[in-house]
Design a protein around this motif. Structure first.
Motif, PDB file in Angstrom:
ATOM      1  N   LYS A  13       0.810  -1.228   0.000  1.00 15.08           N
ATOM      2  CA  LYS A  13       0.000   0.000   0.000  1.00 15.08           C
ATOM      3  C   LYS A  13       0.838   1.271   0.000  1.00 15.08           C
ATOM      4  O   LYS A  13       0.295   2.363   0.005  1.00 15.08           O
ATOM      5  CB  LYS A  13      -0.933   0.024   1.222  1.00 15.08           C
ATOM      6  CG  LYS A  13      -1.831  -1.168   1.339  1.00 15.08           C
ATOM      7  CD  LYS A  13      -2.818  -1.209   0.200  1.00 15.08           C
ATOM      8  CE  LYS A  13      -3.755  -2.399   0.361  1.00 15.08           C
ATOM      9  NZ  LYS A  13      -4.613  -2.577  -0.778  1.00 15.08           N
ATOM     10  N   VAL A  14       2.155   1.145  -0.001  1.00 12.46           N
ATOM     11  CA  VAL A  14       3.043   2.307   0.067  1.00 12.46           C
ATOM     12  C   VAL A  14       3.511   2.652  -1.346  1.00 12.46           C
ATOM     13  O   VAL A  14       3.957   1.795  -2.090  1.00 12.46           O
ATOM     14  CB  VAL A  14       4.264   2.025   0.975  1.00 12.46           C
ATOM     15  CG1 VAL A  14       5.208   3.218   1.008  1.00 12.46           C
ATOM     16  CG2 VAL A  14       3.802   1.647   2.374  1.00 12.46           C
ATOM     17  N   VAL A  15       3.403   3.942  -1.691  1.00 10.72           N
ATOM     18  CA  VAL A  15       3.790   4.424  -3.022  1.00 10.72           C
ATOM     19  C   VAL A  15       4.723   5.622  -2.853  1.00 10.72           C
ATOM     20  O   VAL A  15       4.409   6.546  -2.112  1.00 10.72           O
ATOM     21  CB  VAL A  15       2.551   4.843  -3.840  1.00 10.72           C
ATOM     22  CG1 VAL A  15       2.944   5.397  -5.196  1.00 10.72           C
ATOM     23  CG2 VAL A  15       1.594   3.681  -4.003  1.00 10.72           C
ATOM     24  N   TYR A  16       5.852   5.596  -3.541  1.00  8.54           N
ATOM     25  CA  TYR A  16       6.766   6.738  -3.504  1.00  8.54           C
ATOM     26  C   TYR A  16       6.184   7.879  -4.329  1.00  8.54           C
ATOM     27  O   TYR A  16       5.636   7.684  -5.401  1.00  8.54           O
ATOM     28  CB  TYR A  16       8.145   6.373  -4.068  1.00  8.54           C
ATOM     29  CG  TYR A  16       8.954   7.628  -4.350  1.00  8.54           C
ATOM     30  CD1 TYR A  16       9.534   8.322  -3.305  1.00  8.54           C
ATOM     31  CD2 TYR A  16       9.053   8.145  -5.629  1.00  8.54           C
ATOM     32  CE1 TYR A  16      10.230   9.504  -3.538  1.00  8.54           C
ATOM     33  CE2 TYR A  16       9.733   9.313  -5.873  1.00  8.54           C
ATOM     34  CZ  TYR A  16      10.314   9.990  -4.829  1.00  8.54           C
ATOM     35  OH  TYR A  16      10.973  11.160  -5.060  1.00  8.54           O
ATOM     36  N   SER A  17       6.346   9.078  -3.826  1.00  7.27           N
ATOM     37  CA  SER A  17       6.030  10.286  -4.596  1.00  7.27           C
ATOM     38  C   SER A  17       6.818  11.442  -3.996  1.00  7.27           C
ATOM     39  O   SER A  17       7.339  11.352  -2.892  1.00  7.27           O
ATOM     40  CB  SER A  17       4.534  10.589  -4.558  1.00  7.27           C
ATOM     41  OG  SER A  17       4.140  10.976  -3.262  1.00  7.27           O
ATOM     42  N   SER A  18       6.893  12.531  -4.746  1.00  2.50           N
ATOM     43  CA  SER A  18       7.506  13.745  -4.227  1.00  2.50           C
ATOM     44  C   SER A  18       6.661  14.918  -4.702  1.00  2.50           C
ATOM     45  O   SER A  18       5.850  14.793  -5.603  1.00  2.50           O
ATOM     46  CB  SER A  18       8.949  13.896  -4.706  1.00  2.50           C
ATOM     47  OG  SER A  18       8.970  14.317  -6.053  1.00  2.50           O
ATOM     48  N   ASP A  19       6.857  16.051  -4.089  1.00  4.66           N
ATOM     49  CA  ASP A  19       6.158  17.262  -4.506  1.00  4.66           C
ATOM     50  C   ASP A  19       6.978  18.065  -5.499  1.00  4.66           C
ATOM     51  O   ASP A  19       6.649  19.206  -5.786  1.00  4.66           O
ATOM     52  CB  ASP A  19       5.838  18.137  -3.290  1.00  4.66           C
ATOM     53  CG  ASP A  19       4.757  17.528  -2.415  1.00  4.66           C
ATOM     54  OD1 ASP A  19       3.944  16.758  -2.953  1.00  4.66           O
ATOM     55  OD2 ASP A  19       4.732  17.818  -1.214  1.00  4.66           O
ATOM     56  N   ALA A  20       8.008  17.497  -6.021  1.00  2.00           N
ATOM     57  CA  ALA A  20       8.933  18.230  -6.889  1.00  2.00           C
ATOM     58  C   ALA A  20       8.547  18.077  -8.357  1.00  2.00           C
ATOM     59  O   ALA A  20       9.353  17.728  -9.188  1.00  2.00           O
ATOM     60  CB  ALA A  20      10.346  17.737  -6.643  1.00  2.00           C
ATOM     61  N   SER A  21       7.311  18.348  -8.686  1.00  3.57           N
ATOM     62  CA  SER A  21       6.850  18.117 -10.054  1.00  3.57           C
ATOM     63  C   SER A  21       7.174  19.250 -11.020  1.00  3.57           C
ATOM     64  O   SER A  21       7.152  19.045 -12.230  1.00  3.57           O
ATOM     65  CB  SER A  21       5.338  17.879 -10.054  1.00  3.57           C
ATOM     66  OG  SER A  21       4.682  19.037  -9.561  1.00  3.57           O
ATOM     67  N   GLN A  22       7.486  20.427 -10.529  1.00  3.99           N
ATOM     68  CA  GLN A  22       7.692  21.569 -11.416  1.00  3.99           C
ATOM     69  C   GLN A  22       9.150  21.813 -11.800  1.00  3.99           C
ATOM     70  O   GLN A  22       9.425  22.403 -12.832  1.00  3.99           O
ATOM     71  CB  GLN A  22       7.125  22.842 -10.766  1.00  3.99           C
ATOM     72  CG  GLN A  22       5.641  22.760 -10.493  1.00  3.99           C
ATOM     73  CD  GLN A  22       4.819  22.574 -11.754  1.00  3.99           C
ATOM     74  OE1 GLN A  22       5.070  23.203 -12.771  1.00  3.99           O
ATOM     75  NE2 GLN A  22       3.854  21.681 -11.687  1.00  3.99           N
ATOM     76  N   ILE A  23      10.059  21.384 -10.963  1.00  4.95           N
ATOM     77  CA  ILE A  23      11.473  21.651 -11.206  1.00  4.95           C
ATOM     78  C   ILE A  23      12.203  20.314 -11.340  1.00  4.95           C
ATOM     79  O   ILE A  23      12.326  19.570 -10.364  1.00  4.95           O
ATOM     80  CB  ILE A  23      12.079  22.483 -10.060  1.00  4.95           C
ATOM     81  CG1 ILE A  23      11.297  23.798  -9.911  1.00  4.95           C
ATOM     82  CG2 ILE A  23      13.561  22.749 -10.302  1.00  4.95           C
ATOM     83  CD1 ILE A  23      11.658  24.600  -8.691  1.00  4.95           C
ATOM     84  N   PHE A  27      13.054  17.107  -8.578  1.00  5.79           N
ATOM     85  CA  PHE A  27      12.497  15.762  -8.729  1.00  5.79           C
ATOM     86  C   PHE A  27      13.622  14.734  -8.649  1.00  5.79           C
ATOM     87  O   PHE A  27      13.518  13.733  -7.956  1.00  5.79           O
ATOM     88  CB  PHE A  27      11.760  15.641 -10.062  1.00  5.79           C
ATOM     89  CG  PHE A  27      11.198  14.273 -10.311  1.00  5.79           C
ATOM     90  CD1 PHE A  27      10.052  13.858  -9.665  1.00  5.79           C
ATOM     91  CD2 PHE A  27      11.836  13.394 -11.163  1.00  5.79           C
ATOM     92  CE1 PHE A  27       9.533  12.590  -9.874  1.00  5.79           C
ATOM     93  CE2 PHE A  27      11.333  12.128 -11.374  1.00  5.79           C
ATOM     94  CZ  PHE A  27      10.179  11.731 -10.724  1.00  5.79           C
ATOM     95  N   TRP A  28      14.723  14.993  -9.347  1.00  8.11           N
ATOM     96  CA  TRP A  28      15.867  14.083  -9.332  1.00  8.11           C
ATOM     97  C   TRP A  28      16.433  13.959  -7.918  1.00  8.11           C
ATOM     98  O   TRP A  28      16.702  12.859  -7.440  1.00  8.11           O
ATOM     99  CB  TRP A  28      16.944  14.601 -10.290  1.00  8.11           C
ATOM    100  CG  TRP A  28      18.196  13.781 -10.274  1.00  8.11           C
ATOM    101  CD1 TRP A  28      18.436  12.640 -10.970  1.00  8.11           C
ATOM    102  CD2 TRP A  28      19.365  14.037  -9.486  1.00  8.11           C
ATOM    103  NE1 TRP A  28      19.691  12.168 -10.664  1.00  8.11           N
ATOM    104  CE2 TRP A  28      20.283  13.003  -9.761  1.00  8.11           C
ATOM    105  CE3 TRP A  28      19.724  15.035  -8.583  1.00  8.11           C
ATOM    106  CZ2 TRP A  28      21.537  12.949  -9.173  1.00  8.11           C
ATOM    107  CZ3 TRP A  28      20.973  14.968  -7.997  1.00  8.11           C
ATOM    108  CH2 TRP A  28      21.859  13.937  -8.293  1.00  8.11           C
ATOM    109  N   LEU A  29      16.600  15.090  -7.247  1.00 10.54           N
ATOM    110  CA  LEU A  29      17.169  15.088  -5.908  1.00 10.54           C
ATOM    111  C   LEU A  29      16.254  14.359  -4.922  1.00 10.54           C
ATOM    112  O   LEU A  29      16.713  13.547  -4.116  1.00 10.54           O
ATOM    113  CB  LEU A  29      17.409  16.524  -5.442  1.00 10.54           C
ATOM    114  CG  LEU A  29      18.148  16.716  -4.133  1.00 10.54           C
ATOM    115  CD1 LEU A  29      19.531  16.072  -4.189  1.00 10.54           C
ATOM    116  CD2 LEU A  29      18.254  18.196  -3.816  1.00 10.54           C
ATOM    117  N   ALA A  30      14.951  14.619  -5.000  1.00  7.36           N
ATOM    118  CA  ALA A  30      14.004  13.950  -4.101  1.00  7.36           C
ATOM    119  C   ALA A  30      14.007  12.442  -4.336  1.00  7.36           C
ATOM    120  O   ALA A  30      13.970  11.660  -3.380  1.00  7.36           O
ATOM    121  CB  ALA A  30      12.604  14.518  -4.311  1.00  7.36           C
ATOM    122  N   ALA A  31      14.058  12.025  -5.588  1.00  8.24           N
ATOM    123  CA  ALA A  31      14.089  10.593  -5.895  1.00  8.24           C
ATOM    124  C   ALA A  31      15.367   9.954  -5.363  1.00  8.24           C
ATOM    125  O   ALA A  31      15.342   8.855  -4.803  1.00  8.24           O
ATOM    126  CB  ALA A  31      13.966  10.379  -7.405  1.00  8.24           C
TER     127      ALA A  31
END
Length: 85
Positions: A13-23, A27-31
């Protein structure tokens, strides 16, 4: 936070996501940070005997993409180096 999450929720039930969708750089750093943190927590669970290495890889695969693919009905092809280590 990842330790508590994995203690409370089934890994299916756990899904990875980040709020870094615009930059893209964020996104790379959060991942990268997420993979590193997940790897650390899974290593700890292996050391405690809660998981073996194969189970830890399966958990990582589900969290980093497999669960989301299942939710959206997408095919999931796992890259060989899931944790980027």
């Amino acid at each position: 936070m990842l330790r508590q999450l994995l203690a409370l929720a089934p890994t299916t039930k756990v899904v990875y996501s980040s709020d870094a969708s615009q930059i893209p750089e964020l996104f790379w750093l959060a991942a990268r940070w997420a993979r590193r943190g997940l790897g650390t927590v899974l290593d700890e669970l292996i050391a405690l005997g809660a998981l073996d290495a194969g189970e830890a890889i399966e958990v990582a695969q589900r969290i980093l993409g497999g669960n989301a693919a299942g939710i959206y009905g997408l095919a999931w092809t796992q890259p060989p180096d899931v944790l980027g280590m």
